[in-house]
Structure formats: C-alpha cells, structure tokens
Design a protein around this motif. Structure first.
Motif, PDB file in Angstrom:
ATOM      1  N   VAL A 144      22.965 139.192  76.288  1.00 35.89           N
ATOM      2  CA  VAL A 144      21.568 139.641  76.203  1.00 35.89           C
ATOM      3  C   VAL A 144      21.362 141.068  76.718  1.00 35.89           C
ATOM      4  CG1 VAL A 144      20.696 137.289  76.431  1.00 35.89           C
ATOM      5  CG2 VAL A 144      20.937 138.705  78.484  1.00 35.89           C
ATOM      6  N   THR A 145      22.418 141.699  77.208  1.00 31.65           N
ATOM      7  CA  THR A 145      22.239 143.039  77.790  1.00 31.65           C
ATOM      8  C   THR A 145      21.741 144.057  76.782  1.00 31.65           C
ATOM      9  OG1 THR A 145      24.594 143.470  77.426  1.00 31.65           O
ATOM     10  CG2 THR A 145      23.949 142.729  79.624  1.00 31.65           C
ATOM     11  N   SER A 146      22.174 143.944  75.520  1.00 35.51           N
ATOM     12  CA  SER A 146      21.771 144.924  74.517  1.00 35.51           C
ATOM     13  C   SER A 146      20.272 144.874  74.257  1.00 35.51           C
ATOM     14  CB  SER A 146      22.527 144.683  73.210  1.00 35.51           C
ATOM     15  OG  SER A 146      22.230 143.398  72.690  1.00 35.51           O
ATOM     16  N   ILE A 147      19.638 143.737  74.527  1.00 40.13           N
ATOM     17  CA  ILE A 147      18.182 143.604  74.357  1.00 40.13           C
ATOM     18  C   ILE A 147      17.473 143.851  75.676  1.00 40.13           C
ATOM     19  CG2 ILE A 147      16.313 142.021  73.756  1.00 40.13           C
ATOM     20  CD1 ILE A 147      18.260 140.614  71.874  1.00 40.13           C
ATOM     21  N   PHE A 148      17.997 143.241  76.742  1.00 43.28           N
ATOM     22  CA  PHE A 148      17.320 143.315  78.033  1.00 43.28           C
ATOM     23  C   PHE A 148      17.214 144.741  78.560  1.00 43.28           C
ATOM     24  CE2 PHE A 148      17.150 142.885  82.699  1.00 43.28           C
ATOM     25  CZ  PHE A 148      16.046 142.049  82.805  1.00 43.28           C
ATOM     26  N   PHE A 149      18.239 145.559  78.329  1.00 36.21           N
ATOM     27  CA  PHE A 149      18.243 146.923  78.854  1.00 36.21           C
ATOM     28  C   PHE A 149      17.782 147.958  77.830  1.00 36.21           C
ATOM     29  CE2 PHE A 149      21.211 144.702  81.658  1.00 36.21           C
ATOM     30  CZ  PHE A 149      20.728 145.090  82.900  1.00 36.21           C
ATOM     31  N   GLU A 150      17.277 147.518  76.694  1.00 35.34           N
ATOM     32  CA  GLU A 150      16.745 148.445  75.697  1.00 35.34           C
ATOM     33  C   GLU A 150      15.342 148.882  76.090  1.00 35.34           C
ATOM     34  OE1 GLU A 150      16.895 146.934  71.754  1.00 35.34           O
ATOM     35  OE2 GLU A 150      19.030 147.324  71.503  1.00 35.34           O
ATOM     36  N   ALA A 151      14.774 149.799  75.305  1.00 32.25           N
ATOM     37  CA  ALA A 151      13.428 150.310  75.589  1.00 32.25           C
ATOM     38  C   ALA A 151      12.718 150.630  74.277  1.00 32.25           C
ATOM     39  CB  ALA A 151      13.511 151.567  76.459  1.00 32.25           C
ATOM     40  N   SER A 152      11.390 150.566  74.311  1.00 32.19           N
ATOM     41  CA  SER A 152      10.610 151.006  73.157  1.00 32.19           C
ATOM     42  C   SER A 152      10.461 152.520  73.251  1.00 32.19           C
ATOM     43  CB  SER A 152       9.230 150.333  73.157  1.00 32.19           C
ATOM     44  OG  SER A 152       8.518 150.632  74.353  1.00 32.19           O
ATOM     45  N   ILE A 166       9.832 159.407  74.939  1.00 28.61           N
ATOM     46  CA  ILE A 166       9.499 158.572  76.090  1.00 28.61           C
ATOM     47  C   ILE A 166      10.037 157.167  75.844  1.00 28.61           C
ATOM     48  CG2 ILE A 166       7.626 157.548  77.448  1.00 28.61           C
ATOM     49  CD1 ILE A 166       5.919 159.960  76.733  1.00 28.61           C
ATOM     50  N   ALA A 167      10.824 156.666  76.772  1.00 26.41           N
ATOM     51  CA  ALA A 167      11.390 155.320  76.663  1.00 26.41           C
ATOM     52  C   ALA A 167      10.724 154.408  77.691  1.00 26.41           C
ATOM     53  CB  ALA A 167      12.896 155.357  76.902  1.00 26.41           C
ATOM     54  N   VAL A 168      10.235 153.275  77.241  1.00 26.66           N
ATOM     55  CA  VAL A 168       9.581 152.308  78.128  1.00 26.66           C
ATOM     56  C   VAL A 168      10.417 151.038  78.156  1.00 26.66           C
ATOM     57  CG1 VAL A 168       7.490 150.977  78.597  1.00 26.66           C
ATOM     58  CG2 VAL A 168       7.311 153.250  77.552  1.00 26.66           C
ATOM     59  N   GLY A 169      11.029 150.776  79.295  1.00 29.38           N
ATOM     60  CA  GLY A 169      11.882 149.598  79.433  1.00 29.38           C
ATOM     61  C   GLY A 169      11.089 148.330  79.677  1.00 29.38           C
ATOM     62  N   ASN A 170      11.762 147.207  79.537  1.00 26.77           N
ATOM     63  CA  ASN A 170      11.124 145.916  79.783  1.00 26.77           C
ATOM     64  C   ASN A 170      10.689 145.799  81.241  1.00 26.77           C
ATOM     65  OD1 ASN A 170      11.529 144.932  77.145  1.00 26.77           O
ATOM     66  ND2 ASN A 170      13.638 144.373  77.632  1.00 26.77           N
ATOM     67  N   THR A 171       9.546 145.168  81.450  1.00 32.59           N
ATOM     68  CA  THR A 171       9.004 145.023  82.807  1.00 32.59           C
ATOM     69  C   THR A 171       9.989 144.298  83.719  1.00 32.59           C
ATOM     70  OG1 THR A 171       6.727 145.028  81.996  1.00 32.59           O
ATOM     71  CG2 THR A 171       7.111 144.056  84.162  1.00 32.59           C
ATOM     72  N   LEU A 172      10.635 143.263  83.221  1.00 35.21           N
ATOM     73  CA  LEU A 172      11.578 142.506  84.049  1.00 35.21           C
ATOM     74  C   LEU A 172      12.826 143.307  84.386  1.00 35.21           C
ATOM     75  CD1 LEU A 172      11.340 138.947  82.452  1.00 35.21           C
ATOM     76  CD2 LEU A 172      10.471 139.683  84.679  1.00 35.21           C
ATOM     77  N   ARG A 173      13.094 144.385  83.642  1.00 29.70           N
ATOM     78  CA  ARG A 173      14.192 145.277  83.985  1.00 29.70           C
ATOM     79  C   ARG A 173      13.727 146.334  84.966  1.00 29.70           C
ATOM     80  NH1 ARG A 173      14.829 150.223  84.473  1.00 29.70           N
ATOM     81  NH2 ARG A 173      13.827 150.656  82.499  1.00 29.70           N
ATOM     82  N   ARG A 174      12.452 146.723  84.889  1.00 26.73           N
ATOM     83  CA  ARG A 174      11.921 147.751  85.782  1.00 26.73           C
ATOM     84  C   ARG A 174      11.730 147.222  87.202  1.00 26.73           C
ATOM     85  NH1 ARG A 174       7.342 148.927  81.510  1.00 26.73           N
ATOM     86  NH2 ARG A 174       6.182 149.972  83.176  1.00 26.73           N
ATOM     87  N   LEU A 175      11.472 145.931  87.346  1.00 26.39           N
ATOM     88  CA  LEU A 175      11.280 145.354  88.682  1.00 26.39           C
ATOM     89  C   LEU A 175      12.508 145.534  89.572  1.00 26.39           C
ATOM     90  CD1 LEU A 175       9.289 142.018  88.142  1.00 26.39           C
ATOM     91  CD2 LEU A 175       8.499 144.143  89.192  1.00 26.39           C
TER      92      LEU A 175
END
Length: 211
Positions: A144-152, A166-175
């Motif tokens: 799942v790393t390829s999805i979990f650590f990706e960004a919009s 500008i890259a916005v990562g997943n909230t659960l990765r930013r925590l």
C-alpha cells in the motif's frame, strides 16, 4: 442590446468562475476557516495547465548512483505514539487544509475526535496511536505504500508566468510526519543553528518515514 458570440462566451466563463469561487468560499466557511475564505477571495492564483515536460523538470527523476540510508535498526525503533501526540498533531492542522488522494481532510479528523466520549470516538482515539506507531516505525506494508505516500497535485500559475506545483499528502501520512518533527525539532534546531534553512533556522525539516 445584442451580445455577440465572443461576449457571450466571456460572460459564461465569468459566471462559471464566480460559481466555482462561491463554492470554494462556502466550503471554507463550512470548515469554520474564515481566514481561508478571505485568502480565496483575495487570491489571484490561477490553476495552470502546464505540459508534462515542465512538471517533470520541476521534479527530475532520481539521479543515477543515488543512495539512501539503511532502514532503522529494528531493535531501536521509536517509542510508541501516544494519544496526546495524536491530539496535538490533529489540532495543529488548519481547518482549511485539503485532503490527499483519499479525500480525508484534517477537519474530518478533528470533527471525529471532538465528538462525545462514546464508544466510536474512544475507539478512534485509541486506534490512531497504534496505526501511527506502525507508520513511524516503518512497518507500512509495501503493498500500500505507493498509494499511502502519494499526494494530490495542483499547479497554480506564478505571476512571472512559471508554475508552482503543490503536493498535498494524505492526512494519515501527515500526522506521523508532524509527530516525528515535533520529537526531533529541538535537536535539529540545536544542530542547525545558526545556519539558515529556508526562512528560519529549521523551517525546512524533511522527515523520511522508511517503508
């Protein structure tokens, strides 16, 4: 007065832009982010439509011969994350922060944790530290790393004609990134001073979460 086809097209474009702006401002106000709504109203940013080549030039491929540190010693992993650390990290995220590719926004997390101390809220507050501990200790499954650590990605235009990706990562990765930054911030500050990194001594703190 008869409006020509060109004038009609401009009016439709302006109406569409105003409708989009209204929707964005309403979203900021619904998130109780008044300052964010004001930033949107006063902003002159326009989303660019850049070529893929321009974006790749901003983010070149990994250079040949690049090397990275070895994963941490499994016998010397970071301490478990606590509920207090989770709550502090969640509260530090601005209400208007966007979500990543999973669309989970920090405000959603705040709302879920701010509810009454019922079974659901308590279960979430107790589960998040366990999840974030696994992330901090580098135990995210490779599947799942390829999805979990990706960004919009968004690319507003600069005033000089360039683009600002500008890259916005997943909230659960930013925590976990916030929690690790908090833990090592004083040590990094001590080692970096008086060198300037970014705007301040430790403005730029890159936290690498080993997978």
């Amino acid at each position: 007065m008869v409006v020509g086809s060109a004038g009609k097209a401009r009016k439709e474009k302006r109406d569409s832009t105003n409708a989009t702006l209204k929707k964005i401002v309403e979203g900021e106000l619904n998130d109780a982010d008044i300052s964010g709504a004001l930033r949107v109203l006063s902003s002159e940013d326009i989303v660019a439509v850049p070529s893929l080549e321009i974006l790749r030039s901003k983010h070149p491929a990994e250079a040949a011969g690049s090397s990275f540190p070895e994963p941490p010693d499994p016998t010397q992993l970071p301490d478990d994350v606590t509920v207090d650390e989770i709550m502090a990290a969640v509260q530090s995220l601005p209400n208007g922060s966007a979500g990543g590719i999973d669309c989970l926004r920090p405000k959603h997390m705040k709302d879920m944790l701010a509810g009454a101390a019922n079974g659901t809220t308590t279960a979430l507050a107790e589960s998040l530290p366990r999840l974030v501990t696994l992330i901090v200790q580098g135990k995210v499954p490779t599947s799942v790393t390829s999805i979990f650590f990706e960004a919009s990605l968004t690319a507003p235009k600069k005033k000089d004609g360039g683009i600002r990706p500008i890259a916005v990562g997943n909230t659960l990765r930013r925590l976990p990134a916030k929690i690790v930054s908090k833990r090592v911030g004083k040590e990094v500050d001590k080692r970096a001073t008086p060198r300037q990194v970014g705007c301040g001594t430790t403005t730029l703190l890159v936290v690498s979460l080993r997978m």
